[in-house]
Design a protein around this motif. Structure first.
Motif, PDB file in Angstrom:
ATOM      1  N   ASP A  56       1.041  -1.212   0.148  1.00  0.00           N
ATOM      2  CA  ASP A  56      -0.026  -0.094  -0.338  1.00  0.00           C
ATOM      3  C   ASP A  56       0.650   1.060  -0.361  1.00  0.00           C
ATOM      4  O   ASP A  56       0.926   1.906  -0.675  1.00  0.00           O
ATOM      5  CB  ASP A  56      -1.198  -0.289   1.404  1.00  0.00           C
ATOM      6  N   SER A  57       1.660   1.290   1.242  1.00  0.00           N
ATOM      7  CA  SER A  57       2.874   2.206   1.423  1.00  0.00           C
ATOM      8  C   SER A  57       3.481   2.291  -0.488  1.00  0.00           C
ATOM      9  O   SER A  57       3.557   3.705  -0.659  1.00  0.00           O
ATOM     10  CB  SER A  57       4.296   2.182   1.888  1.00  0.00           C
ATOM     11  N   VAL A  58       4.041   1.628  -1.300  1.00  0.00           N
ATOM     12  CA  VAL A  58       4.233   1.866  -2.263  1.00  0.00           C
ATOM     13  C   VAL A  58       3.590   2.626  -3.779  1.00  0.00           C
ATOM     14  O   VAL A  58       3.617   2.854  -4.312  1.00  0.00           O
ATOM     15  CB  VAL A  58       5.290   0.047  -3.115  1.00  0.00           C
ATOM     16  N   ASP A  59       1.992   2.230  -3.888  1.00  0.00           N
ATOM     17  CA  ASP A  59       1.060   2.535  -4.447  1.00  0.00           C
ATOM     18  C   ASP A  59       0.510   3.554  -4.092  1.00  0.00           C
ATOM     19  O   ASP A  59       0.387   4.653  -5.401  1.00  0.00           O
ATOM     20  CB  ASP A  59      -0.074   1.882  -4.300  1.00  0.00           C
ATOM     21  N   PHE A  60       0.622   4.285  -2.738  1.00  0.00           N
ATOM     22  CA  PHE A  60       0.586   6.025  -2.604  1.00  0.00           C
ATOM     23  C   PHE A  60       1.891   6.606  -3.162  1.00  0.00           C
ATOM     24  O   PHE A  60       1.587   7.258  -3.807  1.00  0.00           O
ATOM     25  CB  PHE A  60       0.429   5.910  -1.083  1.00  0.00           C
ATOM     26  N   ALA A  61       3.260   5.545  -3.082  1.00  0.00           N
ATOM     27  CA  ALA A  61       4.090   6.100  -3.183  1.00  0.00           C
ATOM     28  C   ALA A  61       4.277   6.848  -5.324  1.00  0.00           C
ATOM     29  O   ALA A  61       4.245   8.238  -5.606  1.00  0.00           O
ATOM     30  CB  ALA A  61       5.447   6.077  -2.606  1.00  0.00           C
ATOM     31  N   VAL A  62       3.834   5.834  -5.476  1.00  0.00           N
ATOM     32  CA  VAL A  62       3.974   5.985  -7.271  1.00  0.00           C
ATOM     33  C   VAL A  62       2.072   6.957  -7.314  1.00  0.00           C
ATOM     34  O   VAL A  62       3.321   7.922  -8.261  1.00  0.00           O
ATOM     35  CB  VAL A  62       3.329   4.716  -7.376  1.00  0.00           C
ATOM     36  N   SER A  63       1.547   7.123  -6.730  1.00  0.00           N
ATOM     37  CA  SER A  63       0.413   7.840  -7.160  1.00  0.00           C
ATOM     38  C   SER A  63       0.622   9.002  -7.082  1.00  0.00           C
ATOM     39  O   SER A  63       0.604  10.953  -8.222  1.00  0.00           O
ATOM     40  CB  SER A  63      -0.622   7.550  -6.324  1.00  0.00           C
ATOM     41  N   GLN A  64       1.641   9.539  -5.876  1.00  0.00           N
ATOM     42  CA  GLN A  64       2.243  11.037  -5.027  1.00  0.00           C
ATOM     43  C   GLN A  64       3.308  11.454  -6.841  1.00  0.00           C
ATOM     44  O   GLN A  64       3.960  12.469  -7.170  1.00  0.00           O
ATOM     45  CB  GLN A  64       2.997  10.594  -4.062  1.00  0.00           C
ATOM     46  N   VAL A  65       3.863  10.448  -7.471  1.00  0.00           N
ATOM     47  CA  VAL A  65       5.316  10.417  -8.318  1.00  0.00           C
ATOM     48  C   VAL A  65       4.345  10.905  -9.615  1.00  0.00           C
ATOM     49  O   VAL A  65       5.262  11.818 -10.496  1.00  0.00           O
ATOM     50  CB  VAL A  65       6.151   9.076  -8.838  1.00  0.00           C
ATOM     51  N   GLU A  66       2.674  10.122 -10.004  1.00  0.00           N
ATOM     52  CA  GLU A  66       2.736  11.086 -11.187  1.00  0.00           C
ATOM     53  C   GLU A  66       2.211  11.734 -11.234  1.00  0.00           C
ATOM     54  O   GLU A  66       1.514  12.678 -12.150  1.00  0.00           O
ATOM     55  CB  GLU A  66       1.327   9.842 -10.828  1.00  0.00           C
ATOM     56  N   THR A  67       1.452  13.243  -9.441  1.00  0.00           N
ATOM     57  CA  THR A  67       1.564  14.274  -9.433  1.00  0.00           C
ATOM     58  C   THR A  67       2.579  14.977  -9.514  1.00  0.00           C
ATOM     59  O   THR A  67       2.299  16.308 -10.350  1.00  0.00           O
ATOM     60  CB  THR A  67       0.925  14.733  -8.271  1.00  0.00           C
ATOM     61  N   LEU A  68       3.931  14.669  -9.997  1.00  0.00           N
ATOM     62  CA  LEU A  68       5.076  15.641 -10.227  1.00  0.00           C
ATOM     63  C   LEU A  68       5.284  16.135 -11.565  1.00  0.00           C
ATOM     64  O   LEU A  68       5.378  15.247 -12.415  1.00  0.00           O
ATOM     65  CB  LEU A  68       6.335  14.637  -9.310  1.00  0.00           C
ATOM     66  N   SER A  69       5.893  17.272 -11.848  1.00  0.00           N
ATOM     67  CA  SER A  69       5.713  17.310 -12.969  1.00  0.00           C
ATOM     68  C   SER A  69       7.241  17.243 -13.801  1.00  0.00           C
ATOM     69  O   SER A  69       8.206  16.964 -13.081  1.00  0.00           O
ATOM     70  CB  SER A  69       6.208  19.193 -13.098  1.00  0.00           C
ATOM     71  N   LYS A  70       7.655  17.508 -14.888  1.00  0.00           N
ATOM     72  CA  LYS A  70       9.094  17.099 -15.637  1.00  0.00           C
ATOM     73  C   LYS A  70      10.241  17.840 -14.573  1.00  0.00           C
ATOM     74  O   LYS A  70      11.101  17.866 -14.842  1.00  0.00           O
ATOM     75  CB  LYS A  70       9.067  17.344 -17.091  1.00  0.00           C
ATOM     76  N   ASP A  71       9.454  19.306 -14.888  1.00  0.00           N
ATOM     77  CA  ASP A  71      11.105  20.116 -13.704  1.00  0.00           C
ATOM     78  C   ASP A  71      10.929  19.692 -12.599  1.00  0.00           C
ATOM     79  O   ASP A  71      12.068  19.663 -11.911  1.00  0.00           O
ATOM     80  CB  ASP A  71      10.520  21.565 -13.522  1.00  0.00           C
TER      81      ASP A  71
END
Length: 387
Positions: free
Chosen positions: A175-190
């Protein structure tokens, strides 16, 4: 299977209770949570490459209910460590926080040490988790670093996620990995490019001008993205620091083992003399203020000025700080324990999100056109000259 937008139930509750602050300071945009009594010296949480201010939501909710003030920040878009130190100091000045206790994981732990080295009077103590002392190993493993700012967003996300161990996990770690992945997806390219640039920029932590007794090292014993020999170098640098080892927890123990992490954070804060104020928790308003009167705020400012003259790791009194008894209360409102399970595979979520980006879509269109042309030529439907 849940949708990509699914989130744990306690996180949904957190978002409904704790406001997210966004403020521009100079050319930098700061995104952070600030919750708990404003008269208590704050614990500031700094995430790693794959983290945002949201990843510490379990610490914000649990510790603020105990009477502590917790601030969780996003790493702003900075491209050098000198820029980070200046930007973080301006951030503290803007939110009127003079002395801080820093909790950093991975890259966040490295940034916390650098700030403590260059601004020792502002940092009262450190909690370091799964972090390191220099960036040589990461620079050697990323020879394409000079081109990181031109790399497409989905490739940067894929590179960051390859550092997270994939495979069968305990349910809480998954669950912690899934949540972290969802947060990475919110980060922009820069955002991703700047963090990776910080990871490979040549830098190391010098000797900190403070006592090791004001440092806690909290590591997981199972696995994480930081090589073990780098974590060993950290423990050798601070031989008198307090050790807090977690048997399991993976890369994100603050999400997978929040009860243990929160306990160690409370023990650290009490050990360095931070007095919680659970009596004002009930009066904390939606904006995070505790309703303290102006006289108390003036007294707090005077105390901070005295501490500033003493520097890092020193107490305002010659006597040892008295640690309060447990500030827990049976009247504290329980957090919801029901959790909506995210995608079972982090790579499935990455593929879904990538298909939603224009970059992958554009690549698919070009590939399809080329493939169709090749089929038509081979089948004789059009001549090579016309192509």
């Amino acid at each position: 299977m849940k949708g990509v937008s699914s989130a744990p139930g306690d996180y949904v509750y957190f978002k409904s209770q704790v406001p997210l602050h966004k403020i521009p300071i100079g050319a930098k945009q700061w995104r952070y949570y600030d919750y708990g009594p404003k008269t208590v010296p704050p614990l500031i949480c700094i995430p790693g490459i794959a983290g945002t201010a949201d990843v510490y939501y379990k610490q914000i909710m649990a510790l603020s209910m105990k009477g502590y003030r917790v601030i969780s920040v996003d790493i702003p878009r900075v491209w050098s460590y000198h820029e980070w130190i200046q930007a973080f100091e301006k951030f503290l000045d803007t939110i009127d926080v003079h002395h801080v206790h820093l909790y950093g994981t991975s890259l966040g732990g490295f940034l916390a040490q650098l700030f403590a080295h260059h601004r020792p009077r502002r940092v009262k103590s450190l909690v370091l988790s799964n972090t390191y002392l220099d960036t040589r190993n990461f620079a050697a493993a990323m020879p394409w670093a000079p081109f990181v700012s031109w790399t497409p967003s989905f490739l940067l996300k894929r590179y960051v996620l390859t550092g997270i161990r994939d495979g069968p996990h305990e349910p809480f770690i998954a669950d912690s990995v899934d949540f972290a992945v969802s947060q990475v997806e919110t980060l922009s390219k820069d955002d991703l490019a700047s963090r990776l640039t910080l990871t490979v920029e040549a830098a190391s932590v010098g000797s900190l001008p403070h006592s090791d007794s004001f440092i806690t090292i909290m590591d997981t014993n199972d696995y994480c993205a930081i090589p073990q020999h780098l974590k060993d170098e950290l423990t050798e640098r601070y031989p008198e620091a307090r050790r807090a080892y977690l048997k399991t927890g993976g890369d994100f123990p603050f999400l997978s083992r929040p009860d243990e992490v929160n306990l160690h954070l409370q023990l650290h804060l009490r050990r360095v003399g931070v007095e919680p104020r659970p009596e004002v928790v009930k009066s904390i308003s939606k904006d995070g203020t505790d309703g303290t009167d102006s006289n108390s705020q003036s007294k707090k400012k005077t105390d901070e000025d005295k501490e500033d003259r003493q520097g890092f790791g020193s107490s305002s009194s010659d006597q040892s700080p008295t640690f309060p008894e447990s500030s827990g209360s049976s009247n504290d409102p329980p957090l919801p324990t029901d959790s909506i399970q995210l995608l079972s595979s982090s790579m499935e979520k990455l593929v879904v999100m990538q298909l939603m980006t224009g970059e992958v879509y554009q690549s698919c269109v070009v590939f399809t056109l080329c493939y169709c042309t090749l089929v038509l030529v081979q089948g004789g439907f059009i001549s090579r000259q016309s192509v």
